[in-house]
Design a protein around this motif. Structure first.
Motif: not given
Length: 492
Positions: A29-32, A374-375, A380-383
């Motif tokens: 999710m982070l890279f997406v 969800v977690i 991902a939203g934070i980083g």
């Protein structure tokens, strides 16, 4: 038992497995999200480029037509002369009234000889004195006797409208720049190296002499500018002069020095187009207002096109990141879920034998992965902003370096010269002194930055990608086992 409750208890019972799923899903999710953020930021940067980078139209004498006329008028035994038509202000005002024309800058250039002060003399080798006919030996004090003066005058409407000053390549260090109110005055600004050599300051008056005749002009210094060190190279060849000998004035002063027939004219005019996307339509409308056999109207939106091209490349790369990570993430999650389901064969067999529907069992797996998602979206939203910033900076840096050579190759050279100048005594292309009728430099293109911001819309879009990924993963992983009968699952 409710399959939603079973999903929660299963996650709590297998904390190690749940943590692994959270870490893997968070990385995906982070890279997406980084790809989505870079793509959106590239779109915003392209839109902002319309306002910040700009595009220009340059109106000047039609050199091609002038050369054609010169060749047709040539006779045997005589040397043909090139006659350039100065731009009339009446034509300028007509184009300036068109839609999307924000402002314009008139440029008129000529040269004079310093009289009350000494021009900077630069010699890189003994060859230069030979090229200049020996009239100016290195270190000598003799003035240039040709029609080319030792001081170049660049007349503009206002220095604040020239690319050198708007791009902060040249900076006013003392006093002020040339303004529209300086029209019909003898106010000038000089380069700091010339000011230091001659101990000149704001408010001083200097005297220059026309290159032909004996007329002199008293010029008042209202400002001192600093040119970049790269512009202080010496121009080689006859009539060579150091770029620090260029002074800026109102275009009216340059016209006055060249002669009365140049009143209300300019060597060239640069029109700033407010919307670069409309530059071609403005050019088309402008050509209908001028005599194209005398004048040439050329468009220059290379900086905007450079930013647009760079951002499109960044956006394309970001899209590839999104899809590659999504595909790879689907495969990785599918493999993990397959292994997870295989180790839960007995649990599945018991549930099926108790009459639980296959859809509820799949629903349990989906709820488990949804909680993990969800977690992961929260992580991902934070980083995401940090990763997006770093990737964006790297991509923009690579695009800037790859497109810089292309933009520079499109940069029209010697734009301050007014294409030779109608008077025939215009300094031809002082190095580093791109003035009024100039290309809007690619500095702004080089300095384009991506404004990466995480918004609720981005997180919602990310959640949609995540749901699609886990749905495909669970469908691929559960299909094989759920086709089996409860008895075979328990026996195996």
């Amino acid at each position: 038992m409710n399959f939603i409750k079973r999903a929660w208890l299963s996650l709590m019972a297998k904390k190690g497995r749940s943590l692994l799923l959270i870490l893997v899903t968070s990385a995906i999710m982070l890279f997406v999200l980084a790809g989505l953020l870079i793509r959106n930021a590239a779109d915003a940067a392209t839109s902002n480029a319309k306002k910040n980078v700009g595009a220009t139209l340059t109106l000047s004498a039609n050199r091609e037509a002038a050369f054609k006329k010169m060749r047709q008028g040539a006779t045997s035994g005589t040397k043909p002369s090139l006659s350039m038509t100065p731009v009339k202000l009446s034509d300028v005002k007509q184009i300036a009234s068109l839609n999307n024309v924000e402002n314009y800058n008139l440029t008129s250039t000529t040269s004079v000889n310093a009289q009350s002060f000494e021009a900077i003399s630069t010699s890189s080798s003994s060859d230069q004195s030979v090229m200049q006919g020996g009239g100016n030996m290195p270190g000598g004090d003799d003035k240039m006797t040709s029609s080319q003066g030792d001081i170049a005058i660049t007349g503009v409407s206002a220095t604040g409208l020239t690319s050198n000053f708007t791009d902060n390549n040249y900076k006013i260090t003392k006093g002020r720049g040339i303004k529209a109110s300086d029209a019909n005055t003898n106010n000038i600004i000089i380069e700091s190296e010339l000011a230091k050599q001659e101990s000149l300051k704001v408010g001083d008056t200097v005297t220059v002499k026309a290159t032909s005749g004996s007329k002199t002009y008293q010029l008042t210094i209202v400002g001192i500018y600093k040119a970049p060190s790269t512009s202080t190279s010496t121009q080689m060849g006859p009539g060579a002069t150091d770029p620090a000998n260029t002074i800026y004035s109102s275009y009216t002063l340059a016209n006055t020095i060249k002669g009365s027939k140049y009143a209300n004219t300019a060597d060239s005019v640069t029109f700033t187009v407010s919307d670069p996307a409309k530059v071609n339509s403005v050019k088309k409308a402008g050509k209908k207002l001028i005599n194209t056999s005398k004048y040439s109207l050329s468009a220059n939106d290379a900086s905007y096109q450079s930013v647009k091209s760079s951002m499109n490349n960044v956006k394309s790369f970001a899209d590839k990141i999104v899809w590659l990570v999504a595909i790879a993430g689907t495969i990785i999650l599918a493999l993990i879920v397959i292994l997870m389901i295989r180790e839960r064969r007995y649990e599945i067999g018991v549930l099926l034998s108790m009459g639980e529907s296959r859809m509820k069992i799949i629903g349990q797996f989906f709820i488990e992965m949804f909680i993990v998602l969800v977690i992961a979206v929260g992580v991902a939203g934070i980083g995401g902003k940090f990763v997006g910033d770093k990737l964006g900076e790297q991509l923009v840096s690579q695009q800037a370096s790859s497109t810089a050579s292309n933009v520079n190759s499109q940069r029209p050279g010697n734009t301050d010269s007014g294409q030779g100048g109608p008077g025939g005594n215009t300094p031809s292309g002082q190095p580093g002194h791109s003035g009024g009728a100039s290309f809007m430099g690619n500095n702004k293109a080089d300095k384009t930055k991506l404004d990466v911001q995480v918004t609720p819309t981005n997180l919602a879009e990310l959640g949609g990608f995540g749901l699609a990924i886990i749905f495909v993963s669970i469908t691929l992983a559960s299909g094989g086992i759920l086709r089996l009968s409860p008895r075979k699952v328990l026996i195996d």
